[in-house]
Each structure stands twice: as C-alpha cells, then as structure tokens.
Design a protein around this motif. Structure first.
Motif, PDB file in Angstrom:
ATOM      1  N   ARG A 249       0.861  -1.199   0.000  1.00  0.00           N
ATOM      2  CA  ARG A 249       0.000   0.000   0.000  1.00  0.00           C
ATOM      3  C   ARG A 249       0.885   1.233   0.000  1.00  0.00           C
ATOM      4  N   GLU A 251       1.124   4.028   1.368  1.00  0.00           N
ATOM      5  CA  GLU A 251       0.600   4.796   2.505  1.00  0.00           C
ATOM      6  C   GLU A 251       1.049   6.254   2.426  1.00  0.00           C
ATOM      7  N   VAL A 258       7.436  -0.365  11.757  1.00  0.00           N
ATOM      8  CA  VAL A 258       6.729  -1.430  11.027  1.00  0.00           C
ATOM      9  C   VAL A 258       5.219  -1.407  11.247  1.00  0.00           C
ATOM     10  N   LEU A 259       4.736  -0.420  12.005  1.00  0.00           N
ATOM     11  CA  LEU A 259       3.284  -0.333  12.181  1.00  0.00           C
ATOM     12  C   LEU A 259       2.620   0.170  10.896  1.00  0.00           C
ATOM     13  N   ARG A 260       3.323   0.923  10.107  1.00  0.00           N
ATOM     14  CA  ARG A 260       2.747   1.393   8.842  1.00  0.00           C
ATOM     15  C   ARG A 260       3.814   1.357   7.749  1.00  0.00           C
ATOM     16  N   MET A 261       3.810   0.250   7.029  1.00  0.00           N
ATOM     17  CA  MET A 261       4.824   0.055   5.998  1.00  0.00           C
ATOM     18  C   MET A 261       4.172   0.132   4.617  1.00  0.00           C
ATOM     19  N   GLN A 266       0.490  -9.929   5.499  1.00  0.00           N
ATOM     20  CA  GLN A 266      -0.795 -10.174   6.146  1.00  0.00           C
ATOM     21  C   GLN A 266      -0.998 -11.665   6.380  1.00  0.00           C
ATOM     22  N   GLU A 331      -4.320  -0.731  16.081  1.00  0.00           N
ATOM     23  CA  GLU A 331      -4.888  -1.941  15.478  1.00  0.00           C
ATOM     24  C   GLU A 331      -3.801  -2.948  15.077  1.00  0.00           C
ATOM     25  N   VAL A 332      -4.043  -4.225  15.439  1.00  0.00           N
ATOM     26  CA  VAL A 332      -3.182  -5.283  14.892  1.00  0.00           C
ATOM     27  C   VAL A 332      -3.962  -6.216  13.975  1.00  0.00           C
ATOM     28  N   GLU A 333      -5.279  -6.296  14.190  1.00  0.00           N
ATOM     29  CA  GLU A 333      -6.078  -7.237  13.398  1.00  0.00           C
ATOM     30  C   GLU A 333      -7.477  -6.678  13.184  1.00  0.00           C
ATOM     31  N   GLY A 334      -8.060  -7.005  12.041  1.00  0.00           N
ATOM     32  CA  GLY A 334      -9.444  -6.621  11.782  1.00  0.00           C
ATOM     33  C   GLY A 334     -10.290  -7.872  11.585  1.00  0.00           C
ATOM     34  N   HIS A 336     -13.873  -8.757   9.918  1.00  0.00           N
ATOM     35  CA  HIS A 336     -14.848  -8.071   9.067  1.00  0.00           C
ATOM     36  C   HIS A 336     -15.897  -9.034   8.562  1.00  0.00           C
ATOM     37  N   SER A 373      -8.182 -10.684   9.584  1.00  0.00           N
ATOM     38  CA  SER A 373      -7.054 -10.155   8.819  1.00  0.00           C
ATOM     39  C   SER A 373      -6.060  -9.503   9.774  1.00  0.00           C
ATOM     40  N   ILE A 374      -4.911 -10.152   9.926  1.00  0.00           N
ATOM     41  CA  ILE A 374      -3.935  -9.633  10.896  1.00  0.00           C
ATOM     42  C   ILE A 374      -2.647  -9.252  10.172  1.00  0.00           C
ATOM     43  N   GLY A 375      -2.026  -8.184  10.619  1.00  0.00           N
ATOM     44  CA  GLY A 375      -0.755  -7.751  10.044  1.00  0.00           C
ATOM     45  C   GLY A 375       0.380  -8.432  10.801  1.00  0.00           C
ATOM     46  N   ARG A 378       2.877  -5.893  12.386  1.00  0.00           N
ATOM     47  CA  ARG A 378       2.368  -5.232  13.602  1.00  0.00           C
ATOM     48  C   ARG A 378       2.377  -6.204  14.767  1.00  0.00           C
TER      49      ARG A 378
HETATM   50  P1  ATP Z   1      -5.209   1.059   9.165  1.00  0.00           P
HETATM   51  O1  ATP Z   1      -6.567   1.546   9.529  1.00  0.00           O
HETATM   52  O2  ATP Z   1      -4.238   1.032  10.327  1.00  0.00           O
HETATM   53  O3  ATP Z   1      -4.656   1.649   7.919  1.00  0.00           O
HETATM   54  P2  ATP Z   1      -6.559  -1.049   7.868  1.00  0.00           P
HETATM   55  O4  ATP Z   1      -7.833  -1.074   8.645  1.00  0.00           O
HETATM   56  O5  ATP Z   1      -6.508  -0.398   6.548  1.00  0.00           O
HETATM   57  O6  ATP Z   1      -5.378  -0.498   8.802  1.00  0.00           O
HETATM   58  P3  ATP Z   1      -6.799  -3.739   7.012  1.00  0.00           P
HETATM   59  O7  ATP Z   1      -7.034  -3.403   5.610  1.00  0.00           O
HETATM   60  O8  ATP Z   1      -7.936  -4.205   7.858  1.00  0.00           O
HETATM   61  O9  ATP Z   1      -6.034  -2.534   7.731  1.00  0.00           O
HETATM   62  O10 ATP Z   1      -5.598  -4.794   7.072  1.00  0.00           O
HETATM   63  C1  ATP Z   1      -5.514  -5.817   8.030  1.00  0.00           C
HETATM   64  C2  ATP Z   1      -4.267  -5.702   8.863  1.00  0.00           C
HETATM   65  O11 ATP Z   1      -3.128  -5.490   8.046  1.00  0.00           O
HETATM   66  C3  ATP Z   1      -4.277  -4.549   9.836  1.00  0.00           C
HETATM   67  O12 ATP Z   1      -4.942  -4.890  11.025  1.00  0.00           O
HETATM   68  C4  ATP Z   1      -2.802  -4.318  10.068  1.00  0.00           C
HETATM   69  O13 ATP Z   1      -2.303  -5.172  11.096  1.00  0.00           O
HETATM   70  C5  ATP Z   1      -2.169  -4.720   8.769  1.00  0.00           C
HETATM   71  N1  ATP Z   1      -1.788  -3.524   8.011  1.00  0.00           N
HETATM   72  C6  ATP Z   1      -2.588  -2.752   7.232  1.00  0.00           C
HETATM   73  N2  ATP Z   1      -1.888  -1.758   6.681  1.00  0.00           N
HETATM   74  C7  ATP Z   1      -0.596  -1.913   7.112  1.00  0.00           C
HETATM   75  C8  ATP Z   1       0.621  -1.208   6.881  1.00  0.00           C
HETATM   76  N3  ATP Z   1       0.652  -0.159   6.079  1.00  0.00           N
HETATM   77  N4  ATP Z   1       1.753  -1.641   7.501  1.00  0.00           N
HETATM   78  C9  ATP Z   1       1.736  -2.715   8.313  1.00  0.00           C
HETATM   79  N5  ATP Z   1       0.611  -3.417   8.555  1.00  0.00           N
HETATM   80  C10 ATP Z   1      -0.531  -3.038   7.968  1.00  0.00           C
END
Ligand code: ATP
Length: 516
Positions: A249, A251, A258-261, A266, A331-334, A336, A373-375, A378
């Motif tokens: 992505r 971003e 590594v929280l936002r790469m 995934q 957030e670490v996991e969603g 849905h 869906s877990i990163g 993260r």
């Molecule tokens: P955020 O709101 O933090 O951008 P997201 O809701 O878009 O995340 P999802 O599309 O639900 O994230 O993706 C599932 C998981 O993938 C997230 O819970 C997160 O752990 C991981 N993830 C998403 N974007 C990134 C990123 N840019 N870098 C690292 N991990 C990510």
C-alpha cells in the motif's frame, strides 16, 4: 520514561540485535520499507507458524493456500479497490509534509478525550473516596466545554465520513485549529483523494503492456480461488481458506516503523458461510481471535476491541483488535463481515458462476464471508515491545547494573538454547558441539565462544534466548552442564540427559496451541 523514548529504544534495539534493518540501508534506506534480520526472521517465522497452526491444524474445516501477488487487473475493479481504496490527503504548505485528513481529526478527538480524562483523574486524586465521577463530568465547566467540543466535532466527522465529504473534512480541520506538528502552521492545502495501490506494467513490449497492481490485500487471492478449493478440497460450508503473504500500500503517512509500511505481510482467513448466519460467525471469530492474542500471555488488559465508526466499502460489521503499544493502543487485526460483496462482484466481472449448492438446505446461494485479517509486522512489533524489558540486576556479585532482556514467549524465541563453552581449549568446544548435534533436530541452538560468560549471557538476554548452558571441565568428566534461565537468571547443574525434558515443555508451540 516517556512512551516515545521506549518506542525509539525498541527500534534501536531491534536494529542492533539483528531483528529489523531499514531497507537498502547503504543507500540511506527506503521510506517505510524494512528488512528482517537473522533474529527477526526466526521470530517472525515463529509468529506466522503459531497463526498458521492455530488456523489450519486446529480447525478441520480451514485449509491454507498461497496465491500469487500479481493478479488479473479486473480483480481490483471487482473488489472495489480501483474506485474506492483511497485516503484523504492534505499537505501543509509550510512544512511540505503530507497527512491523512481523517487521521488529523481522529488525533484531535483523541487529545480532547485525553484532556477530559486528565481532569477526571486530577479530581479523583483531590477528592478521594467521596468523589462522584458522574456529577463531576456534568458540572465541571472545563470538562463540559471539552465534552461539548468533542461531541460536536465527532458528530460532524462521522457524517463527513459517511458522506465521503472532503470539503467538510477541510472545514473541521480549519474550525478546530489543527496545526501541522512540524511547522506549527495552519497553512493547509485542499484535500484530495489518493489511491493506495501500486501499479506496474506486465510484459516487456510496451504495446503489450498492461497495467497491473501489487495486491493491497491477500484476501482477493482467496476469493478468486474459492471454486478451485471448493471442488478440489470437497469443502462444505461453513469452511475457511487461509493464507499469509505480502501486501503493498502506498501509505500517505508512514512514520511509525513497522506499524505502517508500504510493503508488509498479512495473515488472512476468509470463512465462507450461509447468508443470514454472518453475525453469529462474526461474534465467533471475534472471540476466537481474541483468545489467540491472549494466549501469548502478555496480560489480557493489553488487548481490546474497537468497533469501526465507518465501515469499508465491502463490510456490514467490523471490529479491530488493538494492542497497547508503547505509543498507545493501535490496530493489529481486523475482523470483518464482508457479506457476499466479493464473490458476487467476481461473478459479475468474470462472468463465471460463483455459487454454492447447500446439501443441508437444498438451496443455491452466494456464500457470505467473515474474515480475520492480521498484520504480521504489527504483531511482530507487539511481541517485541511487550518482551522488551530493562532491569537492574546483580551480575555475579558485582554492583547493580542494567540489563536489557527480551522476555519473549520461549516458543517464539529466535534462539532456544545457547551453548557456551567456558574456554576455547581442553576439548570444551568439542563437547559443546556434541551437545548441539544431539539437540539441533528439536531445538534452535546457537554456539557462542567469544567473550566472558557474563557478556555472552547479556547478548543472549538481548535476543530473548530462554536457556543458556555452560560447558566446563566437569562437563567432560560427568556429562553435566550449568543451565541458566533467562527470566530468573537462576543457574543449576544438571545432567545433559535432562535438557530435552526441561526445554520441551517451555519452548514447544504445542503449549501455546493448547491454550486456544
Ligand atoms: P489502518 O486503519 O491502520 O490503515 P486497515 O484497517 O486499513 O489499517 P486492514 O485493511 O484491515 O487494515 O488490514 C488488516 C491488517 O493489516 C491490519 O490490522 C494491520 O495489522 C495490517 N496492516 C494494514 N496496513 C498496514 C501497513 N501499512 N503496515 C503494516 N501493517 C498493515
């Protein structure tokens, strides 16, 4: 210590001890892209394995696949990513820094909430046992003013989110006086939409070139293989398909390690179900996934749910599992509930019938989906930051010193046993290697002979090795060694025959899996 300082320390530690390096560092790195080093890779593999086995081994009706990163471009039209995978982007004209407008507003709301909480805490301390929080919140003028501001902005923000109203986002930023954290100015550009997918060309000749995307989520590789797995696996609904893999992505704001790469990994599972049962399965998977997180033993208070205010274009219910990182809950996991959005759209765009005949109800339908869906990155950082500990300890009778120890769950540690000969002569190294040769099939062992034993212990503590054994002259005579436990630092003399039994329970993934 200030939270940001701990965050920075962990980042420095992870580089110093071979967990994570900036990508292409000799060229000064690449923004928001990271490489995993020798210890980081082992730790990451172990977390991935814990997830994979929890999903696939422990659930008869879940199977795993490994789809390609490149997919047919129509996939991303069907999934809605071409038209709707956008973030609202805003620039500060003075600092030239780029932000996500929604995040600026959310941070403002969080700060306002924190201010209110601080007032409440101050008053609790001041008034003691007789303090009534409700009365305080409804009568204190400062709290009332902040609360009204919070309620009004939140209401406007939620409406703007629902209406996808970028102009209103802008007005909120202006009305609340949000400033750029770098320049301190309110000199903002208009808000624009920015698609997060990376694109590239397929084919070497330009006329043949075709725009394709690097997948922004792994889920679509599962949806397009639904029929293949259904048929070849003779699956029956309800069933799940899981996979782990890279996602990409572009971003806008990628400043949190590594929280936002921009390239990350995934671990996703799509669970296919009968329409109308989605809320029940949604609750089921929320609970199951929370249990997985809690099995790490970090303390239940470290995790919480956060239900989404705005649902993604494909979801009818969504909740995040958040972890208490040193910089706050993230957030670490969603989880849905995706309805039949994806399968129905792939049917429409591909022209292939993607349906299921349910022998239990004699109906044919498009299955609904609940996904988890877990990163992985993260989660990796959650594990690392929970393990990072600074302690004052006495080293072999000397004055108190600080040690940094990673208190990792032993099943996840990059090295499980360090074997340390006291000296480099008299046959001690040979004895050490002989022990490693016996144990290396079951445990990840490391041989270390450089420096004093104390320094070697410290190095092993810093990478989270749960057991160290020292080989001395007595070991040659009676096959005993000194074992040293990472967390207690206790040492005892044991026969080498006992090593597998002592280690097995602690380092086995089975013990983690049994908690689920
Ligand atoms: P955020 O709101 O933090 O951008 P997201 O809701 O878009 O995340 P999802 O599309 O639900 O994230 O993706 C599932 C998981 O993938 C997230 O819970 C997160 O752990 C991981 N993830 C998403 N974007 C990134 C990123 N840019 N870098 C690292 N991990 C990510």
């Amino acid at each position: 210590m200030i939270k940001e300082d701990i965050f920075k320390k962990i980042i420095a530690h992870s580089k110093e001890y071979g967990f994570i390096f900036p990508s292409s560092e000799i060229y000064d790195g690449l923004s928001a892209v990271y490489d995993y080093g020798q210890n980081g890779t082992e730790l990451k593999n172990n977390i991935r394995r814990f997830w994979w086995e929890a999903m696939i081994r422990l659930n008869e009706n879940i199977v795993g696949i490994d789809a390609a990163i490149f997919m047919h471009p129509r996939t991303w039209e069907a999934s809605g990513h071409v038209s709707a995978f956008n973030d609202p982007l805003i620039d500060n004209k003075d600092s030239k820094k780029r932000y996500r407008a929604d995040q600026l507003i959310e941070e403002f709301l969080q700060k306002t909430e924190d201010k209110i909480q601080k007032e409440v805490e101050k008053a609790t301390g001041k008034f003691g046992a007789g303090f009534d929080e409700n009365i305080f919140r409804t009568t204190n003028p400062r709290v009332i003013e902040q609360q009204n501001k919070y309620d009004e902005i939140r209401k406007r923000y939620l409406k703007a989110l629902a209406d996808d109203d970028l102009k209103e986002f802008y007005r909120i930023i202006v009305d609340t006086g949000i400033v750029c954290p770098i320049s301190g100015s309110k000199n903002w550009t208009e808000i624009r939409k920015f698609n997060l997918m990376f694109s590239t060309q397929l084919g070497s000749v330009s006329e043949e070139a075709n725009t394709i995307y690097l997948r922004p989520e792994t889920a679509q590789g599962i949806f397009v293989n639904f029929l293949n797995v259904l048929k070849t696996g003779r699956m029956k609904i309800p069933f799940g398909i899981a996979q782990t893999g890279k996602a990409f992505r572009n971003e806008i704001v990628a400043r949190q390690f590594v929280l936002r790469m921009r390239e990350f990994e995934q671990m996703e599972m799509q669970f296919f179900i009968r329409p109308g049962t989605e809320m029940q399965w949604y609750e089921h998977w929320k609970e199951k996934r929370m249990k997985w997180h809690k099995a790490f033993g970090f303390g239940d208070e470290k995790f919480r749910f956060h239900d989404h205010d705005k649902l993604a274009h494909y979801a009818n219910a969504a909740s995040d599992i958040e972890f208490a990182f040193p910089i706050g809950f993230k957030e670490v996991e969603g989880i849905h509930s995706r309805t039949d959005f994806d399968l129905a759209n792939h049917e429409k765009y591909s022209g292939k019938k993607i349906q299921y005949f349910d022998p239990d109800t004699n109906e044919t339908y498009t299955p609904y989906v609940v996904e988890t869906s877990i990163g992985l990155d993260r989660m990796f950082f959650a594990v690392l930051s929970n393990a990072y500990t600074e302690e004052k300890v006495e080293w072999e009778g000397s004055a108190k010193e600080e040690r940094v120890v990673l208190k990792l769950p032993p099943a996840l540690s990059p090295v499980q046993l360090a074997v340390l000969p006291l000296t480099r002569k008299d046959g001690l190294p040979q004895k050490a290697r002989e022990i490693i040769d016996r144990l290396k099939y079951d445990f990840n062992c490391q041989y270390e002979e450089k420096d004093s034993i104390g320094r070697r212990y410290r190095r092993q503590d810093a990478i989270g090795t749960p057991f160290c054994i020292t080989i001395d002259h007595q070991s040659l005579a009676d096959d005993t060694v000194t074992i040293r436990y990472r967390d207690t630092m206790l040492q005892e003399r044991i026969s080498t025959d006992r090593l597998p039994e002592i280690m097995r329970d602690k380092v086995s993934m089975t013990e983690l899996l049994r908690k689920l």
